[in-house]
Design an enzyme around this catalytic site. Structure first.
Site, mmCIF file in Angstrom:
data_model
loop_
_atom_site.group_PDB
_atom_site.id
_atom_site.type_symbol
_atom_site.label_atom_id
_atom_site.label_comp_id
_atom_site.label_asym_id
_atom_site.label_seq_id
_atom_site.Cartn_x
_atom_site.Cartn_y
_atom_site.Cartn_z
ATOM 1 N N ASP A 82 0.832 -1.206 0.000
ATOM 2 C CA ASP A 82 0.000 0.000 0.000
ATOM 3 C C ASP A 82 0.866 1.254 0.000
ATOM 4 O O ASP A 82 0.613 2.204 -0.746
ATOM 5 C CB ASP A 82 -0.903 0.010 1.231
ATOM 6 C CG ASP A 82 -2.171 -0.799 1.054
ATOM 7 O OD1 ASP A 82 -2.548 -1.077 -0.098
ATOM 8 O OD2 ASP A 82 -2.778 -1.172 2.068
ATOM 9 N N GLN A 83 1.859 1.275 0.869
ATOM 10 C CA GLN A 83 2.693 2.469 1.000
ATOM 11 C C GLN A 83 3.471 2.747 -0.291
ATOM 12 O O GLN A 83 3.564 3.891 -0.745
ATOM 13 C CB GLN A 83 3.659 2.304 2.163
ATOM 14 C CG GLN A 83 2.971 2.306 3.522
ATOM 15 C CD GLN A 83 3.951 1.999 4.638
ATOM 16 O OE1 GLN A 83 4.509 0.911 4.708
ATOM 17 N NE2 GLN A 83 4.164 2.963 5.497
#
Length: 413
Positions: A182-183
Site C-alpha cells: 500500500d505504501q
C-alpha cells in the site's frame, strides 16, 4: 505554513480510504495542499475503526480516532458526503470543479455508477489530475478483483523472498511487518501526481493516472526481480541474508543481536582487522564479494563465532570507529528514544478539538526553506464539512445548515 508551503496553491479531493491513497494525500497535505477528505456520514474511513489502540475511543455517534487512522490523515479536512444520493453527487462534482487533483481507490467502475468517474468529472474540470489506485489496475484479467496489501505481497513474489530459508524450523513465506505494498503504491502515485501537475503547467491539460498495487510492488523488487530476469532462476527465501552481498545479515552477539552490513571489500578488510581475523580478508576465497557469495556457507559460521564473543554495544562502538556499517536491532521504544531520531524530529505532537495531544511520525523530507509536516491534526469525522463548503464552494450558512440537517446515512454497498 498553509500559505507559504510549496503546494499551498493546490486543492486535492481525496476520495480514498485505508492506506495507499491516504498515504499519498497526507504528503500533499504536509506540503501545504488543501486536502478535502470525503467520508461516509456516520462511518468515515474504514481505518477509523481499526483499533485498538485508539487515541479517542469510539462512541455510538463517533467512530473515534484509531492509531491506524492517525498514521495517514494528517493535514486534511474531513467532510461528510453521501455519494449514494443525488445531492451528495452534486456536491462532489462542484468540489471537483474547484480542485486540481482527485485521488480515489474504488473498485474498477465503482464511481461510474454515481456519475463520478474521471470521464464524468473531466467534463466539469478538464485540468483535473485524476489518480486511481486499485489492486490490479484498470485493465487486464484481474482488473475487477479486490486487492489488499497482504494479497499483493503474496502475488507479487515479495513473500517468496521473505522469511526463513526452506528447510529451517518455522520456515514459511512471510509478509513484511507493515502494509508495504500500500505504501509503495501511494508513493508511486504521489510521484505520478506531481509529474502530471508539472506536465499540466506546460500543456494546460489534465491527466488520468492508473496505479496498481501489484504493478508497483513488482517494480520495487529491484535487484531480486533483476536477478531472476538475468539468471532465469527464481530467488528463494534467505532469512536475513542478502543474495548479492556478503556478509550482510544478522549475527548473534554475546548479549543479543546486531546487523553487519558490509557493502564492499574495503569494509570487509577493516572488519577483519578490527575482529583480529585478518587472515580471512587475505584468503582468496573471501577477499572479494563474489568470492564471499560463492563461499558463503563456509564464511558465515567463522564470522558468527567471532561476533558471538562480544556484546552488541561493544561491537557497534568498535566498528563505527573504523567505518564498518553495523548497528543494533531496535524495537519501536528504542527507535523513538534514539538521539538521532529525536534530532531529526521524527516524533511530533499535534493537537485538535478531538484530542489535546496527537502523536505523529513527522514527514521524513527536509526542506531548508521551511517545515514539511503539517501542523493540522488528523481530523475528526466531518469536522470541516461546513468550513469546506463555505471556503471552497462559497455556500452561505443557511444553505449549509439545511444540507447538514437533511444529510442521510450512506447506502450500504
Amino acid at each position: 505554513m498553509q500559505t507559504t508551503a510549496p503546494l499551498s496553491h493546490l486543492r486535492v479531493l481525496d476520495l480514498s480510504r485505508v492506506l495507499a491513497g491516504p498515504w499519498a494525500t497526507q504528503f500533499l497535505a504536509d506540503m501545504g495542499a488543501y486536502v478535502i477528505k470525503v467520508e461516509k456520514p456516520g462511518e468515515g474511513d474504514d481505518t477509523r475503526g481499526w483499533g485498538p489502540p485508539y487515541l479517542v475511543e469510539p462512541e455510538a455517534d463517533n467512530p473515534g480516532l484509531s492509531a491506524y487512522y492517525l498514521a495517514c490523515n494528517r493535514g486534511k479536512r474531513s467532510i461528510e458526503i453521501d455519494m449514494a444520493t443525488p445531492e451528495g453527487q452534486a456536491l462532489i462534482r462542484r468540489l471537483a470543479a474547484e480542485c486540481d487533483v482527485v485521488v480515489e481507490n474504488y473498485k474498477v467502475g465503482g464511481l461510474a455508477k454515481y456519475g463520478l468517474d474521471y470521464d464524468d468529472l473531466k467534463q466539469v474540470n478538464p485540468r483535473l489530475i485524476w489518480c486511481s489506485i486499485t489492486g490490479f489496475g484498470q485493465t487486464g484479467p484481474y482488473a475487477k478483483r479486490a486487492g489488499y496489501d497482504f494479497l499483493i505481497q503474496a502475488m507479487s513474489g515479495l513473500m517468496s523472498i521473505t522469511g526463513k530459508p526452506a528447510g529451517e524450523p518455522g520456515a514459511e513465506p512471510m509478509k513484511v511487518g507493515v502494509a508495504i505494498s500500500d505504501q509503495i503504491c501511494g508513493l508511486y502515485g504521489l510521484s505520478a501526481i506531481l509529474t502530471a501537475l508539472i506536465q499540466r503547467d506546460r500543456t494546460g491539460q489534465g491527466e488520468r493516472i492508473d496505479m496498481a498495487l501489484l504493478d508497483t510492488q513488482i517494480a520495487t523488487l529491484a535487484n531480486q526481480a533483476s536477478n531472476y530476469l538475468v539468471s532465469g532462476q527464481p530467488p528463494g527465501r534467505m532469512g536475513n541474508a542478502h543474495p548479492n552481498v556478503v556478509p550482510y545479515q544478522v549475527f548473534k552477539t554475546a548479549d543479543g543481536h546486531m546487523i553487519l552490513a558490509i557493502g564492499n571489500d574495503g569494509q570487509f578488510a577493516r572488519f577483519c582487522a578490527v575482529a583480529g581475523a585478518g587472515h580471512l580478508a587475505a584468503d582468496p576465497l573471501y577477499r572479494t564479494n563474489s568470492g564471499r557469495i560463492v563461499n558463503r556457507a563456509a564464511l558465515i559460521p567463522l564470522l558468527a563465532e567471532i561476533i558471538a564473543g562480544r556484546g552488541t554495544a561493544e561491537w557497534v562502538a568498535l566498528l563505527e570507529n573504523h567505518a564498518v556499517p553495523c548497528g543494533p536491532i531496535n524495537d519501536l521504544a528504542q527507535v523513538f528514544a534514539d538521539p538521532q531520531v529525536q534530532a531529526r524530529g521524527l516524533r511530533r505532537t499535534l493537537s485538535s478539538a478531538a484530542a489535546p495531544a496527537i502523536p505523529q511520525v513527522g514527514n521524513p523530507v527536509k526542506f531548508a526553506s521551511g517545515p514539511t509536516t503539517s501542523d493540522r491534526a488528523p481530523p475528526a469525522l466531518g469536522a470541516d464539512t461546513a468550513t469546506v463548503l463555505r471556503e471552497v464552494l462559497g455556500m452561505a450558512d443557511p444553505e449549509i445548515a439545511a444540507l447538514l440537517r437533511h444529510r442521510q446515512r450512506p447506502a450500504q454497498e
